[in-house]
Enzyme design. Structure first.
Site, short mmCIF file in Angstrom:
data_model
loop_
_atom_site.label_atom_id
_atom_site.label_comp_id
_atom_site.label_asym_id
_atom_site.label_seq_id
_atom_site.Cartn_x
_atom_site.Cartn_y
_atom_site.Cartn_z
N TYR A 144 -44.26 86.91 -0.21
CA TYR A 144 -43.21 87.04 0.80
C TYR A 144 -41.87 87.13 0.08
O TYR A 144 -41.61 86.41 -0.87
CB TYR A 144 -43.22 85.81 1.72
CG TYR A 144 -42.12 85.79 2.77
CD1 TYR A 144 -42.10 86.73 3.80
CD2 TYR A 144 -41.12 84.82 2.73
CE1 TYR A 144 -41.10 86.69 4.77
CE2 TYR A 144 -40.12 84.78 3.71
CZ TYR A 144 -40.12 85.72 4.72
OH TYR A 144 -39.13 85.68 5.68
N ASP A 239 -39.44 87.16 -7.86
CA ASP A 239 -38.86 86.47 -6.72
C ASP A 239 -39.15 84.98 -6.91
O ASP A 239 -40.26 84.52 -6.64
CB ASP A 239 -39.44 87.00 -5.42
CG ASP A 239 -38.81 86.32 -4.20
OD1 ASP A 239 -38.16 85.26 -4.38
OD2 ASP A 239 -38.98 86.83 -3.09
N LYS A 267 -33.31 78.70 -1.82
CA LYS A 267 -33.81 77.35 -1.54
C LYS A 267 -33.11 76.30 -2.42
O LYS A 267 -31.99 75.93 -2.12
CB LYS A 267 -35.34 77.33 -1.64
CG LYS A 267 -35.93 78.32 -0.61
CD LYS A 267 -37.39 78.15 -0.28
CE LYS A 267 -37.73 78.93 0.98
NZ LYS A 267 -38.39 80.20 0.78
C1 LIG Z 1 -38.02 81.62 1.40
C2 LIG Z 1 -38.27 82.83 0.59
C3 LIG Z 1 -37.51 84.00 0.73
C4 LIG Z 1 -36.50 84.16 1.82
O1 LIG Z 1 -35.45 83.27 1.70
P1 LIG Z 1 -34.58 82.95 3.03
O2 LIG Z 1 -33.51 82.03 2.52
O3 LIG Z 1 -35.52 82.32 4.00
O4 LIG Z 1 -34.03 84.25 3.52
C5 LIG Z 1 -37.73 85.04 -0.14
N1 LIG Z 1 -38.66 84.95 -1.12
C6 LIG Z 1 -39.41 83.85 -1.28
C7 LIG Z 1 -40.39 83.80 -2.40
C8 LIG Z 1 -39.26 82.77 -0.42
O5 LIG Z 1 -40.05 81.69 -0.56
#
Ligand SMILES: *Cc1c(COP(=O)(O)O)cnc(C)c1O
Length: 430
Positions: A144, A239, A267
Site C-alpha cells: 500500500y 516506501d 507516520k
Molecule cells: C500509511 C502508509 C501510507 C500512507 O500514508 P498516509 O499518511 O496515511 O497518507 C503510504 N505508504 C505506506 C507504506 C503506509 O503504511
C-alpha cells in the site's frame, strides 16, 4: 464492559461522515460491531469514551513509537504552539528535524516534507517519472502506498500485465500505467522487465510490506530488484512510511543494507502529527521545484508544530540501544503467544520484524505474498478481535493489519498482554 457511549457517538458520526469515519478501516467493517471512540492515551494505554482502558497495539497505525502523550514530545509541542502554529515561511523547526535525520540516516541526502504519506508517495512517483522521462510504474500486490490514483491498482490476470483500477474514480488510463506484480517472485519481475523495461520509471515497494499482513521478503528478492532496476536505469522507490524509523533509524534500507534511489517516510516522522517526506540523493532531489522541473508544494508542509513533534520523537529514537530494546521486548511477546498457540494447536503464527508484528491465523510460517493469505482465516481474527477488546487489548480492526509495540510497553505489561491475548485465543477457538 459497556461500549454504550462509543456506540452513541458513532450513531452521531454517521450523520456527518460517510460510514461515520474519516478513514475507512476505522469503521470496524471487517470485524463487526462499532468503533471505539478514544478519549485519551498515555504511554501504552488508550481510554475509550466509556472510560475503559486498553493496552494499545495499534499505535495510531504506527506513529506512536514512544507510546501516547510522551512527556518530552508533549512539552516540545506546547512550546512550539506558544510561538504560533503556521507561517507559510521557512522555520528553524524544519532545519532541526532535517539535521537530526541526516545525522543518523545516510540513505538520503535531501528531503522534502509533506503532510501525509500519501502525498510523499505521490510526489516521489512524480519525481521518478520526471527524472527518467518514463511513465510506467511497477508496484506489488499487497503493498500500500496511500490513496494515490496510479497506485490504487490491482493486478490484471496473468503474471506481468497492466493493472486495473481498484477504486471507483481512478481512470483506467492511469491504471494502465501501473504494472502489478506478486511479491517475492523473481520470475514475474523479470518477465515484466522484459516486456516493459524502456517504459518503466520506477519500481515502488514497501521493503517490509506491512499493510496486507506482514509479508516479509527474502533479502535476496530485494537485492535482486535493486540490481535489475540499476541495470535498466529504473528508479527503486522504498516506501518506508511504516518501516522508516520503526525497524531502525534508517528503516529497511539500513536493516537490509540496500540503497534505494528514492525513499518515502511518514507516520513516526511526524510523532503523531501529520507529516510525510520523500528523499533521495542531492542530484535526484534537485529535480524538484524550485530547483528543478518537478512541481511539488504544500501550504502546511514543514508545519512548525508537526516538525517539532517529529523532532522530539526522533530524538528519543536516536538514543543508543533504543531499537534493540524495542525488538527484544517484541520478540518476547511474540514468543509467548506463539508458544501458547502451538501448545494448543491453534492455527496461528505471529510473525514480526523488529517491533512490527502480525497475527497470521494460519499454520503456514512463511507468508511472503498476498495470494498466500487465506481470506477465510479472517473470521478467526474477527472473533479474536472482539475477545481481545473484552480483555482490554486493542488491535487495529482488521486481520490484514499489523500491530506495533512501543517503547512505553514495559516487559511486565507485555507479559500481561500476552496472558490476555492467550486468553482471547482460548475464547476464539473454544
Ligand atoms: C500509511 C502508509 C501510507 C500512507 O500514508 P498516509 O499518511 O496515511 O497518507 C503510504 N505508504 C505506506 C507504506 C503506509 O503504511
Amino acid at each position: 464492559m459497556t461500549r454504550a457511549t462509543s456506540a452513541q457517538l458513532y450513531e452521531e458520526a454517521l450523520q456527518y461522515f460517510p460510514g461515520g469515519v474519516n478513514s475507512p478501516v476505522r469503521a470496524f467493517k471487517s470485524v463487526g460491531g462499532t468503533p471505539l471512540f478514544i478519549d485519551k492515551g498515555e504511554g501504552p494505554f488508550i481510554w475509550d469514551a466509556d472510560g475503559q482502558r486498553y493496552i494499545d497495539f495499534n499505535a495510531s497505525w504506527g506513529p506512536m513509537i514512544l507510546g501516547h502523550n510522551h512527556p518530552k514530545v508533549r512539552e516540545e509541542i506546547i512550546k512550539a504552539v506558544e510561538q504560533g502554529t503556521s507561517f507559510g515561511t521557512p522555520t528553524r523547526a524544519e532545519n532541526r528535524l532535517a539535521n537530526l535525520i541526516f545525522k543518523h540516516n545516510k540513505v538520503i541526502e535531501r528531503i522534502r516534507f509533506t503532510s501525509s504519506g500519501t502525498e510523499a508517495a505521490m510526489s516521489a512517483i512524480r519525481l521518478a517519472r520526471g527524472a527518467t522521462g518514463r511513465d510506467k510504474i511497477i508496484k506489488f500486490d499487497g503493498c500500500y502506498h496511500g490513496h494515490v490514483d496510479s497506485l490504487l491498482v490491482k493486478a490484471g490476470s496473468g503474471l506481468a500485465t497492466l493493472g486495473t483500477s481498484s477504486s471507483a474514480g481512478v481512470p483506467e488510463a492511469y491504471a494502465k500505467e501501473t504494472i502489478v506484480l506478486p511479491l517475492n517472485n523473481k520470475v514475474a519481475f523479470e518477465q515484466a522487465l522484459m516486456d516493459y523495461k524502456d517504459q518503466i520509471a520506477v519500481v515502488a515497494i514497501e521493503p517490509i510490506p506491512a499493510n496486507n499482513g506482514l509479508l516479509l521478503q527474502d533479502r535476496d528478492f530485494l537485492t535482486f530488484i535493486r540490481a535489475k532496476t540499476k541495470e535498466h536505469n529504473i528508479m527503486l522507490l522504498f516506501d518506508e512510511v511504516i518501516s522508516g524509523f520503526r525497524v531502525g533509524f534508517e528503516g529497511a534500507a539500513g536493516l537490509y543494507d540496500i540503497q534505494p534511489d528514492v525513499v518515502c517516510y511518514g507516520k513516526i516522522i511526524g510523532g503523531g502529527m501529520p507529516v510525510g517526506a520523500f528523499g533521495a540523493s542531492a542530484d535526484i532531489m534537485d529535480q524538484v521545484a524550485p530547483v528543478g522541473p518537478v512541481y511539488q508544494a504544500g501550504t502546511l508542509s514543514g508545519n512548525p508544530v508537526a516538525m517539532t513533534a517529529g523532532w522530539a520523537t526522533l530524538r528519543e529514537c536516536s538514543a543508543a540501544g533504543f531499537y534493540d530494546e524495542l525488538h527484544t521486548k517484541t520478540a518476547r511477546l511474540v514468543q509467548a503467544v506463539n508458544t501458547h498457540a502451538d501448545t494448543h494447536g491453534y492455527p496461528l503464527h505471529v510473525v514480526h520484524q523488529g517491533s512490527i508484528f502480525w497475527m497470521a491465523f494460519s499454520k503456514e510460517e512463511h507468508i511472503r505474498a498476498a495470494a498466500q493469505i487465506d481470506s477465510g482465516s479472517m473470521s478467526h481474527f474477527a472473533r479474536f478481535h472482539a475477545a481481545a477488546l473484552e480483555r482490554g487489548v486493542y488491535f487495529g480492526p482488521s486481520g490484514y493489519e499489523v500491530g506495533f509495540v512501543s517503547a512505553a510497553h514495559t516487559v511486565e505489561l507485555l507479559d500481561e498482554a500476552a496472558q490476555r491475548i492467550n486468553d482471547a485465543l482460548d475464547a476464539t477457538f473454544a
